[in-house]
Design a protein around this motif. Structure first.
Motif, PDB file in Angstrom:
ATOM      1  N   TRP A 118       0.535  13.506  -1.069  1.00 18.21           N
ATOM      2  CA  TRP A 118       1.113  12.460  -1.918  1.00 18.21           C
ATOM      3  C   TRP A 118       1.707  13.137  -3.145  1.00 18.21           C
ATOM      4  N   HIS A 119       3.038  13.181  -3.194  1.00 18.30           N
ATOM      5  CA  HIS A 119       3.720  13.770  -4.339  1.00 18.30           C
ATOM      6  C   HIS A 119       4.019  12.739  -5.421  1.00 18.30           C
ATOM      7  N   GLY A 120       3.697  11.487  -5.156  1.00 16.60           N
ATOM      8  CA  GLY A 120       3.961  10.435  -6.129  1.00 16.60           C
ATOM      9  C   GLY A 120       3.152   9.202  -5.797  1.00 16.60           C
ATOM     10  N   VAL A 121       3.374   8.156  -6.576  1.00 17.79           N
ATOM     11  CA  VAL A 121       2.761   6.856  -6.326  1.00 17.79           C
ATOM     12  C   VAL A 121       3.881   5.925  -5.892  1.00 17.79           C
ATOM     13  N   TYR A 122       3.820   5.466  -4.665  1.00 14.23           N
ATOM     14  CA  TYR A 122       4.933   4.716  -4.085  1.00 14.23           C
ATOM     15  C   TYR A 122       4.897   3.243  -4.492  1.00 14.23           C
ATOM     16  N   GLY A 123       6.078   2.654  -4.609  1.00 12.44           N
ATOM     17  CA  GLY A 123       6.186   1.240  -4.914  1.00 12.44           C
ATOM     18  C   GLY A 123       5.753   0.375  -3.742  1.00 12.44           C
ATOM     19  N   GLU A 124       5.329  -0.845  -4.047  1.00  7.85           N
ATOM     20  CA  GLU A 124       4.863  -1.775  -3.014  1.00  7.85           C
ATOM     21  C   GLU A 124       5.520  -3.144  -3.212  1.00  7.85           C
ATOM     22  N   ASP A 125       6.727  -3.146  -3.783  1.00  7.59           N
ATOM     23  CA  ASP A 125       7.366  -4.388  -4.198  1.00  7.59           C
ATOM     24  C   ASP A 125       8.019  -5.152  -3.054  1.00  7.59           C
ATOM     25  N   LEU A 126       8.290  -4.512  -1.927  1.00  7.31           N
ATOM     26  CA  LEU A 126       8.952  -5.168  -0.813  1.00  7.31           C
ATOM     27  C   LEU A 126       7.954  -5.475   0.302  1.00  7.31           C
ATOM     28  N   PRO A 127       8.240  -6.502   1.105  1.00  6.28           N
ATOM     29  CA  PRO A 127       7.346  -6.808   2.221  1.00  6.28           C
ATOM     30  C   PRO A 127       7.169  -5.595   3.136  1.00  6.28           C
ATOM     31  N   PHE A 128       5.965  -5.388   3.601  1.00  5.87           N
ATOM     32  CA  PHE A 128       5.607  -4.310   4.512  1.00  5.87           C
ATOM     33  C   PHE A 128       5.694  -2.914   3.888  1.00  5.87           C
ATOM     34  N   LYS A 129       6.015  -2.826   2.582  1.00  8.20           N
ATOM     35  CA  LYS A 129       6.157  -1.506   1.951  1.00  8.20           C
ATOM     36  C   LYS A 129       4.819  -0.762   1.933  1.00  8.20           C
ATOM     37  N   LYS A 130       3.736  -1.490   1.662  1.00  9.86           N
ATOM     38  CA  LYS A 130       2.439  -0.808   1.625  1.00  9.86           C
ATOM     39  C   LYS A 130       2.060  -0.273   3.000  1.00  9.86           C
ATOM     40  N   ARG A 131       2.411  -1.025   4.034  1.00 11.77           N
ATOM     41  CA  ARG A 131       2.132  -0.546   5.388  1.00 11.77           C
ATOM     42  C   ARG A 131       2.951   0.712   5.687  1.00 11.77           C
ATOM     43  N   TYR A 132       4.198   0.713   5.235  1.00 12.81           N
ATOM     44  CA  TYR A 132       5.045   1.910   5.403  1.00 12.81           C
ATOM     45  C   TYR A 132       4.453   3.098   4.647  1.00 12.81           C
ATOM     46  N   ASN A 133       4.011   2.859   3.417  1.00 16.45           N
ATOM     47  CA  ASN A 133       3.406   3.931   2.620  1.00 16.45           C
ATOM     48  C   ASN A 133       2.126   4.472   3.247  1.00 16.45           C
ATOM     49  N   ALA A 134       1.397   3.603   3.938  1.00 18.61           N
ATOM     50  CA  ALA A 134       0.040   3.932   4.381  1.00 18.61           C
ATOM     51  C   ALA A 134      -0.015   5.099   5.356  1.00 18.61           C
ATOM     52  N   ILE A 135       1.123   5.478   5.944  1.00 16.93           N
ATOM     53  CA  ILE A 135       1.099   6.653   6.812  1.00 16.93           C
ATOM     54  C   ILE A 135       0.596   7.876   6.062  1.00 16.93           C
ATOM     55  N   MET A 136       0.872   7.928   4.756  1.00 19.16           N
ATOM     56  CA  MET A 136       0.445   9.084   3.970  1.00 19.16           C
ATOM     57  C   MET A 136      -1.065   9.121   3.762  1.00 19.16           C
ATOM     58  N   ALA A 137      -1.741   8.020   4.087  1.00 21.03           N
ATOM     59  CA  ALA A 137      -3.201   7.975   3.973  1.00 21.03           C
ATOM     60  C   ALA A 137      -3.890   8.301   5.288  1.00 21.03           C
ATOM     61  N   ARG A 138      -3.140   8.608   6.338  1.00 21.26           N
ATOM     62  CA  ARG A 138      -3.728   8.831   7.658  1.00 21.26           C
ATOM     63  C   ARG A 138      -4.041  10.285   7.953  1.00 21.26           C
ATOM     64  N   GLY A 139      -3.791  11.173   7.033  1.00 21.81           N
ATOM     65  CA  GLY A 139      -4.056  12.575   7.288  1.00 21.81           C
ATOM     66  C   GLY A 139      -5.538  12.870   7.490  1.00 21.81           C
ATOM     67  N   GLU A 140      -5.819  13.870   8.338  1.00 23.48           N
ATOM     68  CA  GLU A 140      -7.197  14.358   8.434  1.00 23.48           C
ATOM     69  C   GLU A 140      -7.637  14.921   7.085  1.00 23.48           C
ATOM     70  N   ARG A 141      -6.691  15.424   6.353  1.00 23.77           N
ATOM     71  CA  ARG A 141      -6.879  15.734   4.932  1.00 23.77           C
ATOM     72  C   ARG A 141      -5.680  15.122   4.199  1.00 23.77           C
ATOM     73  N   VAL A 142      -5.961  14.495   3.073  1.00 23.64           N
ATOM     74  CA  VAL A 142      -4.942  13.856   2.262  1.00 23.64           C
ATOM     75  C   VAL A 142      -4.934  14.551   0.906  1.00 23.64           C
ATOM     76  N   ILE A 143      -3.844  15.222   0.600  1.00 20.39           N
ATOM     77  CA  ILE A 143      -3.736  16.001  -0.634  1.00 20.39           C
ATOM     78  C   ILE A 143      -3.047  15.156  -1.697  1.00 20.39           C
ATOM     79  N   ALA A 144      -3.630  15.125  -2.881  1.00 18.23           N
ATOM     80  CA  ALA A 144      -3.010  14.500  -4.053  1.00 18.23           C
ATOM     81  C   ALA A 144      -2.650  15.598  -5.037  1.00 18.23           C
ATOM     82  N   ILE A 145      -1.515  15.440  -5.733  1.00 13.06           N
ATOM     83  CA  ILE A 145      -1.061  16.524  -6.615  1.00 13.06           C
ATOM     84  C   ILE A 145      -1.654  16.434  -8.015  1.00 13.06           C
ATOM     85  N   SER A 146      -2.499  15.453  -8.258  1.00 14.96           N
ATOM     86  CA  SER A 146      -3.184  15.339  -9.547  1.00 14.96           C
ATOM     87  C   SER A 146      -4.360  14.397  -9.379  1.00 14.96           C
ATOM     88  N   ALA A 147      -5.265  14.415 -10.348  1.00 15.50           N
ATOM     89  CA  ALA A 147      -6.371  13.459 -10.334  1.00 15.50           C
ATOM     90  C   ALA A 147      -5.854  12.037 -10.469  1.00 15.50           C
TER      91      ALA A 147
END
Length: 395
Positions: A118-147
């Motif tokens: 995750w290089h950023g915090v994605y917007g969720e303003d459009l329908p289904f946007k959070k579902r589209y974003n959620a692919i980035m949460a499916r990693g066996e490891r999920v890396i964040a670039i900051s706390a």
């Protein structure tokens, strides 16, 4: 499963390699993989930075991964699956959402491990946007670039601590070293940007887009008093095509009476020299920065930074020690903080520069970022957790 008799093969996927921090980070991780004896592959739509993958010891594969068309994403999954099988890829590391959907499908088909950053915090303003974003949460490891990003991912997407890792982006302490940047490189920047001798340089480095806070900076600059040294403002970064934001900034500067003090540098290849010319580097972003690589690069160069006090800036800037924070979106607060930074005496400026660079060396170097990323890869390679380097068995 990785074959321990051969080097691990890591494939990073992203939309393109034109310019930007995500792109540079991809190349730096490719270099780390190659340096440790692994095989570094990068798949993207290509761009001006693609040759740097080869220079780093990796190999670039051009695929149309920039597209968000669902059918094209599905076709890209097939392309990536063929690449994974042909190259024996062990881990697929996705750095953006559309390529991540293709990479996830390909990993499921082939059995390769799947990691996201995750290089950023994605917007969720459009329908289904959070579902589209959620692919980035499916990693066996999920890396964040900051706390800051880690907390948002855990809260909003339910990623548990067992899969979440923080790998901050970094600055190269060799390239971004004030003692290594020749005076002629800095002088060339001054000539190119028509900076008068003796003028203080206030620099904002970042894409020219509204949320980066360029307009706020101009408003603050118009408030600077007579006790501040003569100055020019240099905006480093490309403008989004067709948006007209640069023209609006020019018009704003003229209305404020500071039009003659504004410089547009465009894309700059020699950023160490650019920072070397700066007296103060400003990051006035209106939205929280997920990390803010400009901050740590300027700090590595020993420069005072003036940064909006939200997002990951709260991690990288210790107010009054390694830089200065101001109230986000508040032009008067920014003007007062800028005035203070511009009127520091030589001793205070030297102390600030020392602690700024020391902080980057301790926590935010490229080498630290590379080591942390390799450690995440090691978690998913058989028999590798905690191992200091990759070695190939003789049989």
């Amino acid at each position: 499963m990785a074959d321990r008799r051969r080097p691990p093969v890591i494939l990073q996927v992203l939309p393109g390699l034109q310019a930007g921090g995500v792109e540079r980070g991809t190349i730096e991780i490719a270099a780390a993989i190659a340096a440790r004896g692994g095989i570094a592959l990068v798949a993207s739509n290509g761009g001006r930075m693609a040759p740097l993958v080869e220079r780093a010891g990796g190999r670039h594969v051009t695929l149309p991964l920039r597209t968000k068309n669902p059918f094209a994403i599905w076709r890209n999954a097939g392309r990536l699956a063929r690449l994974i099988r042909s190259e024996g890829v062990d881990i697929v590391h996705a750095r953006s959402r559309a390529p991540a959907w293709s990479a996830w499908l390909a990993a499921r088909r082939t059995g390769a491990a799947f990691i996201t950053t995750w290089h950023g915090v994605y917007g969720e303003d459009l329908p289904f946007k959070k579902r589209y974003n959620a692919i980035m949460a499916r990693g066996e490891r999920v890396i964040a670039i900051s706390a800051f990003v880690r907390e948002r991912v855990a809260r909003d997407y339910g990623v548990d601590a067992s899969r979440l890792r923080v790998v901050p982006r970094g600055a190269d302490l060799v390239d971004f070293d004030p003692n290594a940047v020749r005076a002629d490189r800095i002088a060339e920047c001054a000539r190119a940007w028509n900076v008068p001798a003796g003028s203080a340089v206030i620099m904002l480095a970042g894409r020219i887009t509204p949320w980066k806070g360029h307009a706020l900076l101009l408003e603050a600059l118009a408030m600077l008093g007579r006790d501040v040294p003569d100055w020019v403002c240099v905006l480093v970064g490309a403008e989004q095509r067709g948006r007209g934001h640069g023209a609006r900034l020019v018009a704003q500067a003229r209305r404020l009476g500071i039009g003659q003090k504004l410089r547009f540098a465009g894309h700059v290849d020699d950023m160490p020299a650019a920072y070397g010319l700066a007296d103060v580097v400003v990051v006035p972003s209106l939205k929280p920065e997920p990390f803010g690589r400009v901050v740590v690069e300027a700090q590595a160069m020993g420069k005072p930074v003036v940064v909006a006090a939200h997002g990951a800036a709260m991690e990288t800037v210790q107010h009054g020690v390694s830089g200065y924070l101001f109230l986000p979106g508040d032009a008067a607060s920014l003007a007062a903080t800028l005035a203070h930074a511009l009127t520091l005496d030589a001793t205070d400026r030297g102390n600030l520069g020392h602690w700024a660079r020391a902080g980057v060396a301790a926590c935010y170097s490229t080498q630290a970022m590379q080591a942390a990323a390799i450690a995440v890869y090691d978690e998913l390679l058989p028999g590798r957790p905690g191992a200091p380097a990759w070695r190939v068995s003789s049989s």
